[in-house]
Design a protein around this motif. Structure first.
Motif, PDB file in Angstrom:
ATOM      1  N   MET A 242      36.197  73.995  76.581  1.00  0.00           N
ATOM      2  CA  MET A 242      37.505  74.549  76.237  1.00  0.00           C
ATOM      3  C   MET A 242      37.704  74.808  74.751  1.00  0.00           C
ATOM      4  O   MET A 242      38.639  75.506  74.345  1.00  0.00           O
ATOM      5  N   TRP A 243      36.816  74.288  73.898  1.00  0.00           N
ATOM      6  CA  TRP A 243      37.101  74.286  72.464  1.00  0.00           C
ATOM      7  C   TRP A 243      37.053  75.675  71.847  1.00  0.00           C
ATOM      8  O   TRP A 243      37.816  75.974  70.919  1.00  0.00           O
ATOM      9  N   ALA A 244      36.184  76.534  72.331  1.00  0.00           N
ATOM     10  CA  ALA A 244      36.133  77.906  71.788  1.00  0.00           C
ATOM     11  C   ALA A 244      37.437  78.642  72.062  1.00  0.00           C
ATOM     12  O   ALA A 244      37.965  79.338  71.188  1.00  0.00           O
ATOM     13  N   THR A 245      37.984  78.478  73.266  1.00  0.00           N
ATOM     14  CA  THR A 245      39.256  79.118  73.593  1.00  0.00           C
ATOM     15  C   THR A 245      40.392  78.525  72.771  1.00  0.00           C
ATOM     16  O   THR A 245      41.279  79.249  72.292  1.00  0.00           O
ATOM     17  N   LEU A 246      40.382  77.211  72.589  1.00  0.00           N
ATOM     18  CA  LEU A 246      41.423  76.550  71.816  1.00  0.00           C
ATOM     19  C   LEU A 246      41.435  77.054  70.366  1.00  0.00           C
ATOM     20  O   LEU A 246      42.483  77.439  69.826  1.00  0.00           O
ATOM     21  N   VAL A 247      40.277  77.091  69.744  1.00  0.00           N
ATOM     22  CA  VAL A 247      40.185  77.521  68.348  1.00  0.00           C
ATOM     23  C   VAL A 247      40.528  79.005  68.210  1.00  0.00           C
ATOM     24  O   VAL A 247      41.277  79.404  67.311  1.00  0.00           O
ATOM     25  N   ASN A 248      40.000  79.845  69.097  1.00  0.00           N
ATOM     26  CA  ASN A 248      40.258  81.286  69.009  1.00  0.00           C
ATOM     27  C   ASN A 248      41.714  81.621  69.292  1.00  0.00           C
ATOM     28  O   ASN A 248      42.280  82.525  68.667  1.00  0.00           O
ATOM     29  N   THR A 249      42.324  80.902  70.243  1.00  0.00           N
ATOM     30  CA  THR A 249      43.739  81.141  70.528  1.00  0.00           C
ATOM     31  C   THR A 249      44.595  80.768  69.324  1.00  0.00           C
ATOM     32  O   THR A 249      45.501  81.516  68.920  1.00  0.00           O
ATOM     33  N   SER A 250      44.318  79.612  68.744  1.00  0.00           N
ATOM     34  CA  SER A 250      45.056  79.187  67.553  1.00  0.00           C
ATOM     35  C   SER A 250      44.880  80.178  66.413  1.00  0.00           C
ATOM     36  O   SER A 250      45.849  80.551  65.736  1.00  0.00           O
ATOM     37  N   MET A 251      43.661  80.651  66.227  1.00  0.00           N
ATOM     38  CA  MET A 251      43.390  81.609  65.161  1.00  0.00           C
ATOM     39  C   MET A 251      44.081  82.941  65.432  1.00  0.00           C
ATOM     40  O   MET A 251      44.657  83.563  64.529  1.00  0.00           O
ATOM     41  N   PRO A 285      42.714  89.943  72.018  1.00  0.00           N
ATOM     42  CA  PRO A 285      41.295  90.133  71.675  1.00  0.00           C
ATOM     43  C   PRO A 285      40.588  88.834  71.303  1.00  0.00           C
ATOM     44  O   PRO A 285      39.504  88.541  71.813  1.00  0.00           O
ATOM     45  N   LEU A 286      41.199  88.030  70.429  1.00  0.00           N
ATOM     46  CA  LEU A 286      40.571  86.765  70.047  1.00  0.00           C
ATOM     47  C   LEU A 286      40.578  85.752  71.186  1.00  0.00           C
ATOM     48  O   LEU A 286      39.627  85.000  71.365  1.00  0.00           O
ATOM     49  N   ILE A 287      41.666  85.743  71.973  1.00  0.00           N
ATOM     50  CA  ILE A 287      41.738  84.803  73.091  1.00  0.00           C
ATOM     51  C   ILE A 287      40.623  85.088  74.091  1.00  0.00           C
ATOM     52  O   ILE A 287      39.931  84.178  74.563  1.00  0.00           O
ATOM     53  N   PHE A 288      40.411  86.368  74.404  1.00  0.00           N
ATOM     54  CA  PHE A 288      39.382  86.709  75.385  1.00  0.00           C
ATOM     55  C   PHE A 288      37.982  86.501  74.826  1.00  0.00           C
ATOM     56  O   PHE A 288      37.051  86.195  75.581  1.00  0.00           O
ATOM     57  N   THR A 289      37.817  86.650  73.533  1.00  0.00           N
ATOM     58  CA  THR A 289      36.532  86.290  72.936  1.00  0.00           C
ATOM     59  C   THR A 289      36.257  84.804  73.147  1.00  0.00           C
ATOM     60  O   THR A 289      35.139  84.408  73.496  1.00  0.00           O
ATOM     61  N   GLY A 290      37.292  83.986  72.945  1.00  0.00           N
ATOM     62  CA  GLY A 290      37.149  82.553  73.196  1.00  0.00           C
ATOM     63  C   GLY A 290      36.880  82.248  74.661  1.00  0.00           C
ATOM     64  O   GLY A 290      36.070  81.375  74.984  1.00  0.00           O
ATOM     65  N   LEU A 291      37.546  82.987  75.558  1.00  0.00           N
ATOM     66  CA  LEU A 291      37.338  82.766  76.990  1.00  0.00           C
ATOM     67  C   LEU A 291      35.924  83.139  77.417  1.00  0.00           C
ATOM     68  O   LEU A 291      35.327  82.468  78.270  1.00  0.00           O
ATOM     69  N   ARG A 292      35.383  84.217  76.836  1.00  0.00           N
ATOM     70  CA  ARG A 292      34.002  84.593  77.145  1.00  0.00           C
ATOM     71  C   ARG A 292      33.034  83.493  76.717  1.00  0.00           C
ATOM     72  O   ARG A 292      32.113  83.133  77.460  1.00  0.00           O
TER      73      ARG A 292
END
Length: 365
Positions: A242-251, A285-292
């Motif tokens: 989950m950490w990539a999505t968490l960081v990208n969403t926050s960013m 865009p950033l959220i979906f990058t994190g989700l990928r």
């Protein structure tokens, strides 16, 4: 000559043939051939080269293992034993074949064997369901649980089990990471306060997460009939990925254009309206990058978690084949490796397609 022909066609009112003439020119043909070479022929050649190198490497390792077995037989049993070992290996007897990297042909044979095994197990399931149909109808009337097939799962069954687990873990990561990421993105103070926690937990190994989840779930599910192995697996996958999505969403939320935020204030939008109409669309865009990234990580750690937890799935299948040590076990492991890679690639393509539909900017692979 080409331009003259085009002018004549335009003069007589047949200018719509101009694209065909231009396509037939040497320059266009050369361009099309180069495009064909890049898109079709080069990938085919790369596949052929890969198979050739694989076959050559497998043959070399086979010969090394064969010579080692013959030398061992010579040292232990003398010339007669060495001759018997050589004869046995050359005869193709399974009991004495070197167990090393399989060739492409052996892997293909193992793949067909796994499909045939799936067909046999599917027939057994159908026969079992027909056999207990009447009994299950009576048990349902009595409010009892139905009798289910408890035989060995097939390779295809384990693929679907892994997919079910990874999607459950992905959804868990989504529901945890996105809301927390939005809150952290909206508040710089909150973000700086918990950043240390994220930086500590983000690099933690799947093994540690698995053990931690096991400690908690085994206590909470004590005396319960729920499938604790599935619960442990998907929670561990979700927490690991989950950490990539968490960081990208926050960013993404923290980097929303301030003009949009000012417009929301002018329009006096509520917090929910500001989040769903301004912040989330701008952050997609950033959220979906994190989700990928999360889905890719979830699929990778799932195999390790299934292997360690001995829960049903591809990871368990690979470990069982490794422990089995049969002559075709290595081939089946390679089949699983390719299936894992192909599924991971397809999952990434699916996420990329969804991203293109829901975001304003097109993300390239």
């Amino acid at each position: 000559m080409k331009d003259r022909s085009i002018h004549i066609l335009n003069f007589v009112g047949l200018g719509f043939f101009e694209p065909a003439i231009r396509l037939a020119t040497g320059e266009e043909i050369k361009k099309n051939l180069v495009a064909l070479l890049k898109k079709v022929l080069l990938p085919i050649l790369s596949v052929g080269l890969f198979l050739l190198l694989w076959h050559s490497g497998a043959t070399y390792l086979y010969n090394v293992e064969k010579d080692a077995r013959i030398e061992k037989a010579l040292a232990d049993q003398g010339e007669v034993g060495a001759l018997e070992m050589r004869t046995c290996i050359e005869s193709g007897d399974i009991s004495c074949q070197p167990n090393t990297l399989p060739s492409p042909a052996q892997v293909w044979t193992a793949y067909k064997s796994l499909l045939a095994d799936h067909a046999v197990i599917s027939d057994k399931k159908v026969a079992f369901a027909e056999k207990v149909a009447a009994t299950n109808a009576q048990r349902q009337e009595q409010g009892l649980a139905a009798i289910t097939y408890t035989g060995r799962p097939s390779f295809v069954d384990q693929i679907f089990t892994s997919l079910k687990t990874v999607f459950a873990g992905f959804l868990l990561a989504l529901f945890i990471a996105v809301p927390i990421g939005i809150m952290l993105g909206l508040s710089k103070t909150l973000r700086s306060s918990v950043n240390w926690l994220i930086q500590i937990f983000k690099p933690v190994s799947p093994v540690v997460w698995l053990l931690l989840v096991f400690m908690i779930v085994k206590t909470l599910t004590r005396g319960s009939d729920s499938d604790s192995s599935f619960i442990i697996s998907f929670i561990s996958v979700g927490l690991c990925s989950m950490w990539a999505t968490l960081v990208n969403t926050s960013m993404g939320v923290s980097s929303v254009d301030k003009d949009y935020i000012n417009v929301a204030k002018v329009l006096q939008l509520s917090v929910a309206q500001k989040v769903f109409k301004i912040i989330l669309p701008s952050s997609f865009p950033l959220i979906f990058t994190g989700l990928r990234i999360t889905l890719s990580v979830a699929w990778m750690v799932l195999i390790a978690i299934e292997l360690l937890a001995q829960s049903p799935g591809l990871g368990s299948f690979v470990w069982e084949e490794f422990q089995n040590g049969a002559n075709d076990s290595n081939s089946k492991i390679i089949v699983a490796m390719f299936i894992i890679g192909i599924i991971g690639f397809l999952l990434d393509r699916i996420m990329l397609t969804i991203q293109k539909f829901v975001t304003f900017t097109e993300e390239t692979a």
